[in-house]
Design a protein around this motif. Structure first.
Motif, PDB file in Angstrom:
ATOM      1  N   SER A 151       0.818  -1.219   0.000  1.00 50.13           N
ATOM      2  CA  SER A 151       0.000   0.000   0.000  1.00 50.13           C
ATOM      3  C   SER A 151       0.847   1.262   0.000  1.00 50.13           C
ATOM      4  N   ALA A 152       2.120   1.165  -0.305  1.00 50.72           N
ATOM      5  CA  ALA A 152       3.049   2.261  -0.087  1.00 50.72           C
ATOM      6  C   ALA A 152       2.971   3.439  -1.062  1.00 50.72           C
ATOM      7  N   ALA A 153       2.015   3.502  -1.935  1.00 48.60           N
ATOM      8  CA  ALA A 153       1.913   4.618  -2.886  1.00 48.60           C
ATOM      9  C   ALA A 153       1.576   5.912  -2.146  1.00 48.60           C
ATOM     10  N   GLY A 154       2.601   6.630  -1.681  1.00 50.51           N
ATOM     11  CA  GLY A 154       2.402   7.893  -0.976  1.00 50.51           C
ATOM     12  C   GLY A 154       2.273   7.761   0.529  1.00 50.51           C
ATOM     13  N   PHE A 155       1.764   6.640   0.997  1.00 51.79           N
ATOM     14  CA  PHE A 155       1.640   6.399   2.438  1.00 51.79           C
ATOM     15  C   PHE A 155       1.577   4.896   2.645  1.00 51.79           C
ATOM     16  N   THR A 156       2.356   4.390   3.582  1.00 54.32           N
ATOM     17  CA  THR A 156       2.331   2.967   3.889  1.00 54.32           C
ATOM     18  C   THR A 156       1.371   2.744   5.050  1.00 54.32           C
ATOM     19  N   ALA A 157       0.287   2.027   4.774  1.00 49.70           N
ATOM     20  CA  ALA A 157      -0.667   1.702   5.831  1.00 49.70           C
ATOM     21  C   ALA A 157       0.058   0.942   6.925  1.00 49.70           C
ATOM     22  N   ASN A 158      -0.370   1.158   8.168  1.00 46.05           N
ATOM     23  CA  ASN A 158       0.332   0.526   9.282  1.00 46.05           C
ATOM     24  C   ASN A 158      -0.600   0.218  10.436  1.00 46.05           C
ATOM     25  N   ILE A 159      -0.150  -0.716  11.245  1.00 45.16           N
ATOM     26  CA  ILE A 159      -0.808  -1.068  12.507  1.00 45.16           C
ATOM     27  C   ILE A 159       0.211  -0.804  13.604  1.00 45.16           C
ATOM     28  N   THR A 160      -0.204  -0.093  14.631  1.00 45.45           N
ATOM     29  CA  THR A 160       0.668   0.119  15.782  1.00 45.45           C
ATOM     30  C   THR A 160      -0.010  -0.411  17.033  1.00 45.45           C
ATOM     31  N   ILE A 161       0.817  -0.862  17.953  1.00 45.37           N
ATOM     32  CA  ILE A 161       0.324  -1.293  19.267  1.00 45.37           C
ATOM     33  C   ILE A 161       1.144  -0.564  20.316  1.00 45.37           C
ATOM     34  N   SER A 162       0.447   0.076  21.242  1.00 46.72           N
ATOM     35  CA  SER A 162       1.085   0.692  22.400  1.00 46.72           C
ATOM     36  C   SER A 162       0.195   0.391  23.601  1.00 46.72           C
ATOM     37  N   GLY A 163       0.648   0.765  24.771  1.00 43.93           N
ATOM     38  CA  GLY A 163      -0.167   0.498  25.937  1.00 43.93           C
ATOM     39  C   GLY A 163       0.461   1.022  27.199  1.00 43.93           C
ATOM     40  N   GLU A 164      -0.330   0.950  28.258  1.00 44.82           N
ATOM     41  CA  GLU A 164       0.139   1.423  29.554  1.00 44.82           C
ATOM     42  C   GLU A 164      -0.628   0.724  30.660  1.00 44.82           C
TER      43      GLU A 164
ATOM     44  N   ILE B 252      -4.510  -0.200  19.928  1.00 44.17           N
ATOM     45  CA  ILE B 252      -4.149  -0.832  18.659  1.00 44.17           C
ATOM     46  C   ILE B 252      -4.782   0.001  17.555  1.00 44.17           C
ATOM     47  N   VAL B 253      -3.958   0.464  16.604  1.00 42.21           N
ATOM     48  CA  VAL B 253      -4.429   1.449  15.627  1.00 42.21           C
ATOM     49  C   VAL B 253      -4.060   1.031  14.208  1.00 42.21           C
ATOM     50  N   LEU B 254      -5.049   1.090  13.324  1.00 38.49           N
ATOM     51  CA  LEU B 254      -4.819   0.985  11.884  1.00 38.49           C
ATOM     52  C   LEU B 254      -4.823   2.398  11.341  1.00 38.49           C
ATOM     53  N   SER B 255      -3.752   2.796  10.642  1.00 45.44           N
ATOM     54  CA  SER B 255      -3.670   4.096   9.983  1.00 45.44           C
ATOM     55  C   SER B 255      -3.518   3.851   8.487  1.00 45.44           C
ATOM     56  N   ALA B 256      -4.377   4.507   7.693  1.00 44.10           N
ATOM     57  CA  ALA B 256      -4.372   4.292   6.250  1.00 44.10           C
ATOM     58  C   ALA B 256      -5.027   5.478   5.554  1.00 44.10           C
ATOM     59  N   THR B 257      -4.774   5.603   4.248  1.00 41.38           N
ATOM     60  CA  THR B 257      -5.532   6.581   3.475  1.00 41.38           C
ATOM     61  C   THR B 257      -6.956   6.038   3.353  1.00 41.38           C
ATOM     62  N   PRO B 258      -7.931   6.867   2.985  1.00 44.19           N
ATOM     63  CA  PRO B 258      -9.304   6.354   2.846  1.00 44.19           C
ATOM     64  C   PRO B 258      -9.412   5.159   1.891  1.00 44.19           C
ATOM     65  N   ALA B 259      -8.709   5.196   0.755  1.00 42.73           N
ATOM     66  CA  ALA B 259      -8.768   4.080  -0.192  1.00 42.73           C
ATOM     67  C   ALA B 259      -8.131   2.828   0.408  1.00 42.73           C
ATOM     68  N   GLN B 260      -6.987   2.971   1.060  1.00 44.02           N
ATOM     69  CA  GLN B 260      -6.328   1.842   1.699  1.00 44.02           C
ATOM     70  C   GLN B 260      -7.198   1.268   2.807  1.00 44.02           C
ATOM     71  N   PHE B 261      -7.840   2.160   3.557  1.00 42.22           N
ATOM     72  CA  PHE B 261      -8.663   1.737   4.685  1.00 42.22           C
ATOM     73  C   PHE B 261      -9.734   0.756   4.217  1.00 42.22           C
ATOM     74  N   GLU B 262     -10.408   1.102   3.124  1.00 36.63           N
ATOM     75  CA  GLU B 262     -11.457   0.218   2.601  1.00 36.63           C
ATOM     76  C   GLU B 262     -10.899  -1.160   2.259  1.00 36.63           C
ATOM     77  N   ASP B 263      -9.670  -1.193   1.720  1.00 33.30           N
ATOM     78  CA  ASP B 263      -9.050  -2.463   1.330  1.00 33.30           C
ATOM     79  C   ASP B 263      -8.506  -3.248   2.519  1.00 33.30           C
ATOM     80  N   LEU B 264      -8.114  -2.568   3.596  1.00 38.20           N
ATOM     81  CA  LEU B 264      -7.374  -3.224   4.674  1.00 38.20           C
ATOM     82  C   LEU B 264      -8.133  -3.394   5.987  1.00 38.20           C
ATOM     83  N   VAL B 265      -9.310  -2.809   6.101  1.00 42.74           N
ATOM     84  CA  VAL B 265     -10.029  -2.899   7.380  1.00 42.74           C
ATOM     85  C   VAL B 265     -10.356  -4.352   7.730  1.00 42.74           C
ATOM     86  N   ASP B 266     -10.634  -5.194   6.733  1.00 41.81           N
ATOM     87  CA  ASP B 266     -10.900  -6.607   7.030  1.00 41.81           C
ATOM     88  C   ASP B 266      -9.655  -7.299   7.582  1.00 41.81           C
TER      89      ASP B 266
END
Length: 161
Positions: free
Chosen positions: A39-52, A130-144
């Motif tokens: 998905s790296a065309a301009g922005f690479t979709a990512n998942i991050t995990i943090s916590g406290e 836990i966060v998914l960050s994506a462009t709107p088009a990527q989000f539609e493809d990657l939310v599943d």
């Protein structure tokens, strides 16, 4: 420097996702980062995990509001979309424009806050973000993929304490 998680967890990444060192991809606040290189065309979709570890009675909804406020402080306008409260989880969808490579990029984040009780101290709990960050088009493809990933997140019962 990348953070550590407040409780040991285990999970499985969906096909097409690769783990990356948080410090090397500009996410030092995260304990774990996964990238979707396709998905790296301009922005690479990512998942991050943090916590406290939390010893207060802040609700997950309140923690989600704080996360949105942090983003507003860091990037400006943040539009909060759908929110959903479950027994030990809270989700929210955010839309924002963030600077990426010196240019503004419209992003969607699906943020999931999970609470895990401390079995040794009922006044403490681990809260994972836990966060998914994506462009709107990527989000539609990657939310599943993200939802499939979330189904695999669980406490690591075999981890030494």
């Amino acid at each position: 420097m990348a953070t550590t998680l407040p409780a040991p967890i285990e999970f499985s990444l969906p096909d097409g996702w690769l783990s990356a060192p948080p410090d090397e991809v500009g996410a030092p606040q995260a304990a774990f980062v996964a990238l979707h290189p396709a998905s790296a065309a301009g922005f690479t979709a990512n998942i991050t995990i943090s916590g406290e570890v939390r010893a207060d009675d802040a609700t997950l909804a309140h923690l989600a509001e704080q996360a949105a406020a942090r983003l507003r402080r860091d990037v400006g306008a943040v539009e909060v979309g759908r929110r959903n409260e479950l027994e030990s989880a809270y989700t929210q969808v955010l839309r924002l424009t963030a600077p990426v490579g010196g240019r503004p990029v419209e992003l969607v984040q699906l943020q999931v806050f999970l609470a895990m009780a401390d079995v040794r101290d009922e006044h403490r709990r681990a809260v994972l973000e836990i966060v998914l960050s994506a462009t709107p088009a990527q989000f539609e493809d990657l939310v599943d993929d993200f939802q499939a990933f979330l189904k695999t997140v669980r406490p690591d019962e075999g981890a030494s304490r």
